[in-house]
Design a protein around this motif. Sequence first.
Motif, short mmCIF file in Angstrom:
data_model
loop_
_atom_site.label_atom_id
_atom_site.label_comp_id
_atom_site.label_asym_id
_atom_site.label_seq_id
_atom_site.Cartn_x
_atom_site.Cartn_y
_atom_site.Cartn_z
N ASP A 13 -30.82 13.41 8.58
CA ASP A 13 -31.12 12.00 8.87
C ASP A 13 -30.42 11.05 7.92
OD1 ASP A 13 -32.56 12.71 6.67
OD2 ASP A 13 -34.40 11.70 7.26
N THR A 14 -29.38 11.53 7.22
CA THR A 14 -28.63 10.68 6.28
C THR A 14 -27.16 10.57 6.70
OG1 THR A 14 -28.11 12.54 4.83
CG2 THR A 14 -30.10 11.31 4.34
N LEU A 15 -26.56 9.47 6.31
CA LEU A 15 -25.16 9.21 6.59
C LEU A 15 -24.37 9.40 5.30
CD1 LEU A 15 -23.19 8.06 8.77
CD2 LEU A 15 -23.55 5.85 7.69
N LYS A 16 -23.33 10.23 5.34
CA LYS A 16 -22.52 10.51 4.15
C LYS A 16 -21.12 9.95 4.36
CE LYS A 16 -20.77 14.23 1.30
NZ LYS A 16 -20.63 15.67 1.13
N ARG A 17 -20.62 9.20 3.36
CA ARG A 17 -19.27 8.67 3.43
C ARG A 17 -18.29 9.74 2.95
NH1 ARG A 17 -22.47 4.42 1.68
NH2 ARG A 17 -22.35 2.60 3.04
N LEU A 18 -17.21 9.93 3.70
CA LEU A 18 -16.22 10.95 3.34
C LEU A 18 -15.09 10.39 2.49
CD1 LEU A 18 -15.99 12.77 6.78
CD2 LEU A 18 -17.36 13.41 4.80
N LYS A 19 -14.87 9.10 2.52
CA LYS A 19 -13.80 8.44 1.76
C LYS A 19 -14.39 7.65 0.59
CE LYS A 19 -10.63 9.47 4.88
NZ LYS A 19 -9.47 10.25 4.68
N VAL A 20 -13.57 7.35 -0.40
CA VAL A 20 -13.98 6.56 -1.56
C VAL A 20 -13.95 5.08 -1.20
CG1 VAL A 20 -13.43 6.03 -3.97
CG2 VAL A 20 -13.01 8.33 -3.08
N THR A 21 -14.99 4.34 -1.60
CA THR A 21 -15.03 2.90 -1.32
C THR A 21 -14.43 2.12 -2.48
OG1 THR A 21 -17.27 2.73 -2.21
CG2 THR A 21 -17.07 3.07 0.15
N CYS A 22 -14.01 0.91 -2.21
CA CYS A 22 -13.39 0.05 -3.22
C CYS A 22 -14.45 -0.47 -4.19
CB CYS A 22 -12.68 -1.12 -2.54
SG CYS A 22 -11.88 -2.24 -3.72
N ALA A 23 -14.15 -0.40 -5.48
CA ALA A 23 -15.07 -0.87 -6.51
C ALA A 23 -15.19 -2.39 -6.52
CB ALA A 23 -14.61 -0.39 -7.88
N LYS A 24 -14.16 -3.10 -6.13
CA LYS A 24 -14.18 -4.56 -6.12
C LYS A 24 -14.74 -5.13 -4.82
CE LYS A 24 -10.39 -5.68 -9.26
NZ LYS A 24 -9.12 -6.41 -9.36
N CYS A 25 -14.30 -4.61 -3.70
CA CYS A 25 -14.71 -5.14 -2.38
C CYS A 25 -16.09 -4.67 -1.95
CB CYS A 25 -13.69 -4.76 -1.32
SG CYS A 25 -12.05 -5.47 -1.60
N GLY A 26 -16.50 -3.49 -2.39
CA GLY A 26 -17.82 -3.00 -2.09
C GLY A 26 -17.87 -2.05 -0.90
N GLU A 27 -19.08 -1.85 -0.40
CA GLU A 27 -19.32 -0.91 0.70
C GLU A 27 -18.59 -1.34 1.96
OE1 GLU A 27 -21.15 1.87 0.18
OE2 GLU A 27 -21.39 1.21 -1.89
N GLY A 28 -18.04 -0.37 2.68
CA GLY A 28 -17.38 -0.65 3.95
C GLY A 28 -15.88 -0.83 3.85
N VAL A 29 -15.34 -0.96 2.63
CA VAL A 29 -13.90 -1.07 2.44
C VAL A 29 -13.45 0.20 1.72
CG1 VAL A 29 -12.02 -2.40 1.41
CG2 VAL A 29 -14.05 -3.57 2.27
N PHE A 30 -12.66 1.02 2.41
CA PHE A 30 -12.26 2.31 1.88
C PHE A 30 -10.89 2.25 1.23
CE2 PHE A 30 -15.18 3.26 5.36
CZ PHE A 30 -16.10 4.05 4.69
#
Length: 50
Positions: A13-30
């Motif tokens: 029941d969890t969603l796992k991100r496979l790519k690294v996200t941007c430290a400046k832009c935040g969640e949703g920007v890979f």
Amino acid sequence: MMQPKNYYKIEGDTLKRLKVTCAKCGEGVFLAEHEDRRSCGRCGYTEYKK
């Protein structure tokens, strides 16, 4: 074209991100994967691989 199946994985029941996200832009920007670095196409943030 971005395909969500390449960026996310559902585990139970969890969603796992496979790519690294941007430290400046935040969640949703890979970060884009390059041979020696990862970089953000939106803000230019770069992480170098060892």
